[in-house]
Enzyme design. Structure first.
Site, short mmCIF file in Angstrom:
data_model
loop_
_atom_site.label_atom_id
_atom_site.label_comp_id
_atom_site.label_asym_id
_atom_site.label_seq_id
_atom_site.Cartn_x
_atom_site.Cartn_y
_atom_site.Cartn_z
N ARG A 52 13.57 4.57 12.22
CA ARG A 52 12.34 5.23 12.07
C ARG A 52 11.38 4.90 13.49
O ARG A 52 12.08 4.47 14.54
CB ARG A 52 11.51 4.97 11.05
N HIS B 60 12.85 -2.48 1.61
CA HIS B 60 12.41 -1.37 2.20
C HIS B 60 13.16 -0.32 1.26
O HIS B 60 14.46 -0.46 1.58
CB HIS B 60 12.14 -1.07 3.44
N ARG C 152 4.99 10.92 -2.52
CA ARG C 152 4.63 10.76 -0.91
C ARG C 152 5.93 10.91 -0.18
O ARG C 152 6.94 10.39 -0.45
CB ARG C 152 4.39 9.25 -1.00
N TYR D 56 11.23 9.11 1.27
CA TYR D 56 11.15 7.96 0.08
C TYR D 56 11.79 8.63 -1.10
O TYR D 56 12.00 7.63 -2.11
CB TYR D 56 9.88 7.63 -0.11
N GLU E 128 12.61 -9.63 1.76
CA GLU E 128 11.90 -8.54 2.06
C GLU E 128 12.71 -7.21 1.95
O GLU E 128 13.97 -7.21 2.25
CB GLU E 128 11.61 -8.56 3.59
N PRO F 266 0.61 -1.16 -0.33
CA PRO F 266 -0.04 0.22 -0.14
C PRO F 266 0.91 1.45 0.05
O PRO F 266 1.90 1.18 0.69
CB PRO F 266 -0.84 0.02 1.37
N ASN F 267 0.31 2.28 -0.73
CA ASN F 267 0.87 3.61 -0.68
C ASN F 267 2.08 3.75 -1.59
O ASN F 267 2.60 5.03 -1.88
CB ASN F 267 1.19 4.15 0.43
N ALA G 59 3.34 -0.89 4.80
CA ALA G 59 2.87 -0.94 6.15
C ALA G 59 2.27 -2.38 6.52
O ALA G 59 2.57 -2.72 7.74
CB ALA G 59 1.87 -0.24 6.34
N ASN H 241 8.32 -5.44 -1.15
CA ASN H 241 8.11 -4.62 -0.19
C ASN H 241 6.66 -4.18 0.23
O ASN H 241 5.69 -3.81 -0.74
CB ASN H 241 8.46 -3.16 -0.97
#
Ligand code: DQA
Length: 151
Positions: free
Chosen positions: A107, A100, A18, A23, A98, A10-11, A77, A74
């Site tokens: 963070r 990111h 964004r 990012y 995985e 998502p996103n 969330a 990725n």
């Protein structure tokens, strides 16, 4: 030829506008293009997908498993929340990496937890769009038996 499905949660469709301070300026289409170039050079059949829906991401993982493909994911969330996604990776029997863009460990604390890391071969986090390239390389090595599997 090996097959890899790059799955985005998502996103990530909003990349480019964004939170660019976190990012960066690259769009998901930019990332896809550089990943496709890398995949072509490494002789990898690449499928690239994005969804904002948890169940659809689960379906994408199942489809990668049915296709005999590795998964570069990725999960955004859903990384931090989705037991369904973890079960899908485990249940489909896929080799997954995985990734990111940001360094999730630098963070908020809720981003320090990954529900999917225990069922992935490894995690790459914090290199911006280059995380995708590093992840593709690592996954290709794994699928070709050139790296020992930790599990
Ligand atoms: C992200 C990190 C996640 O914590 C976040 O929810 C995202 C993007 C990354 O690529 O840095 O949406 O997966």
């Amino acid at each position: 030829m090996i097959a890899i499905h790059c799955l985005n949660g998502p996103n990530l469709n909003l990349l480019g506008t964004r939170e660019p301070g976190i990012y960066g300026a690259a769009t998901l289409a930019d990332i896809e293009q550089s990943l496709r170039e890398r995949a072509a050079r490494l002789d990898i059949a690449l499928t690239f997908r994005q969804t904002n829906h948890e169940g659809e991401l689960v379906t994408f993982v199942q489809e990668a498993g049915a296709a005999g493909a590795g998964v570069l994911i990725n999960a955004a969330a859903y990384t931090h929340t989705s037991i369904a996604l973890r079960d899908a990776i485990k249940g489909a029997g896929v080799t997954a990496v995985e990734i990111h863009l940001s360094n999730v460990h630098a963070r908020e604390e809720f981003r320090h937890v990954s529900r999917i890391a225990p069922v992935c071969a490894g995690v790459i986090s914090g290199f911006g769009p280059h995380s995708y390239i590093v992840g593709l390389d690592a996954l290709a090595h794994l699928l070709r038996g050139q790296l020992p599997s930790a599990s």
